[in-house]
Write an enzyme that holds these catalytic residues in place. Structure first.
Site, mmCIF file in Angstrom:
data_model
loop_
_atom_site.group_PDB
_atom_site.id
_atom_site.type_symbol
_atom_site.label_atom_id
_atom_site.label_comp_id
_atom_site.label_asym_id
_atom_site.label_seq_id
_atom_site.Cartn_x
_atom_site.Cartn_y
_atom_site.Cartn_z
ATOM 1 N N GLN A 145 1.619 -5.368 6.890
ATOM 2 C CA GLN A 145 2.457 -6.249 6.388
ATOM 3 C C GLN A 145 2.395 -7.301 7.205
ATOM 4 O OE1 GLN A 145 5.137 -5.328 3.959
ATOM 5 N NE2 GLN A 145 4.174 -3.475 3.868
ATOM 6 N N ASP A 178 -0.521 4.120 -2.370
ATOM 7 C CA ASP A 178 -0.208 2.615 -1.510
ATOM 8 C C ASP A 178 -1.490 1.884 -1.819
ATOM 9 O OD1 ASP A 178 0.457 0.993 0.319
ATOM 10 O OD2 ASP A 178 0.096 2.174 1.916
#
Length: 390
Positions: free
Chosen positions: A147, A280
């Site tokens: 992230q 993911d």
């Protein structure tokens, strides 16, 4: 339009029919049963008869996927979602949550509005976007992973309300670090609104994690990855998730994100009823090695592995079918267990089990036909053939 599938094993919601049939009418499962009760071919518009060892499973539901086929949820365009929706049936996925990244508020809002707009379009013949997984920005600075560190924010009920309004109620799952300031308040609000709160990218202690479970967390994002690890004097998030049966956990079973024995450990503790298979995946899935963008950061994809420049894992390029095969190899679980982890549990976690996730009369005809080696032979989305290997 009536379509008949016959000479095939049916993994129905309450039973397994060795030599059965399934009838689809107007995109829904009309009926199924033993081959002896199969309708005559002349009573249907299309008949698909299978030879050898073939099975019908409910379509897979990927609740954690960022991108595929060169596209990403954060692109914020209908074309990106369309690319993903067209590619995913090849791996048996018939529904998915378009998953966001920790990014600027403007970029997140663009992505949310785009999903809301896209859902109003016809999604026939491709995987269906059933909602949004908001992964970040309400995460721990100590568990960033791939992230973007510049865009991490404290959990905020007011900001979530704004984003849910922009998304027209389509945010179904939120990954957050509940130990951060405002975290428990957001968990309680999500729980009250019927939105699944997930502990992930979290540095919570065991006690903090258990406290979040009591507040409403019932899901864990990519177990083992980017969460406080197990230690014998501090069991952490991992220990808390493994010990609490009411919390279901995602697993990325690509042989990279978690050691096969860690996957086996999770399976022995949680069982098939406590796990969800997810990918993911990022935009490089289905494409070649190279450098790709993920949330404004460059990701190097090489030898089936996606990493940032510093070596941090940056999502995966695994296909859900391959994750299922790996799961069976690592744990010796059954096809029935795969149905539980890839279809039933995801549907229940995001509130769509009344329409998806199992083979039952009246549900959407989201179906995967596999051969004896678990290869995808055909995928049907709401009764339409979205992929066939013929």
């Amino acid at each position: 339009m009536k379509t008949l599938l016959k000479n095939i094993k049916v993994y129905a919601e309450t039973e397994e029919i060795e030599n059965g049939y399934l009838l689809i009418e107007e995109g829904k499962i009309k009926e199924y049963g033993s081959y002896e009760a199969c309708p005559k071919d002349e009573a249907v518009d299309q008949t698909l008869s299978f030879q050898g060892e073939h099975s019908i499973l409910p379509g897979f539901i990927d609740v954690h996927i960022h991108g595929a086929n060169g596209a990403d949820t954060m692109d914020g365009t209908p074309e990106a979602l369309e690319k993903m929706a067209e590619a995913l049936p090849r791996e048996g996925t018939t529904s998915f949550l378009a998953t966001t990244m920790t990014s600027s508020s403007q970029a997140i809002e663009k992505a949310l509005e785009n999903v809301s707009t896209y859902k109003k379009r016809s999604q026939r013949g491709k995987a269906e976007v059933v909602g949004i997984h908001l992964e970040g920005p309400f995460i721990s600075p100590n568990q960033i992973g791939a992230q973007h560190p510049d865009h991490v924010q404290k959990p905020s009920v007011s900001l979530f309300k704004r984003w849910q309004a922009l998304a027209e109620g389509h945010i179904k799952l939120v990954t957050l670090a509940p130990e951060e300031e405002g975290g428990i308040e957001l968990v309680e609000y999500l729980h009250s609104e019927g939105v699944m709160a997930s502990i992930g990218h979290s540095h919570a202690t065991y006690e903090q994690a258990v406290g979040s479970f009591k507040a409403g967390v019932k899901h864990a994002t990519h177990l083992f990855n980017q969460m406080r690890a197990f230690h014998h004097r501090e069991p952490g998030v991992v220990g808390a998730v493994l010990l609490h049966d009411d919390v279901k956990a995602e697993l990325i079973v690509d042989g990279i994100h978690s050691h096969p024995k860690s996957v086996q450990l999770a399976f022995q503790n949680k069982g098939s009823e406590g796990l969800l298979l997810v990918t993911d995946a990022m935009r490089a899935k289905c494409l070649h090695d190279g450098v790709y963008d993920l949330g404004g950061q460059d990701v190097m994809v090489q030898n089936h592995k996606a990493t940032l420049a510093d070596g941090t894992l940056a999502g995966s390029i695994i296909r859900l079918r391959d994750a299922a095969k790996n799961m069976m190899t690592y744990t010796h679980c059954s096809v029935k267990d795969i149905v539980q982890m890839a279809s039933i549990n995801p549907a229940k976690q995001i509130g769509v089990y009344d329409q998806k996730g199992s083979i039952r009369e009246g549900k959407d005809a989201d179906l995967v036909i596999i051969d004896g080696e678990f290869n995808i032979v055909m995928t049907m989305c709401r009764g339409d053939v979205a992929y066939s290997n013929n």
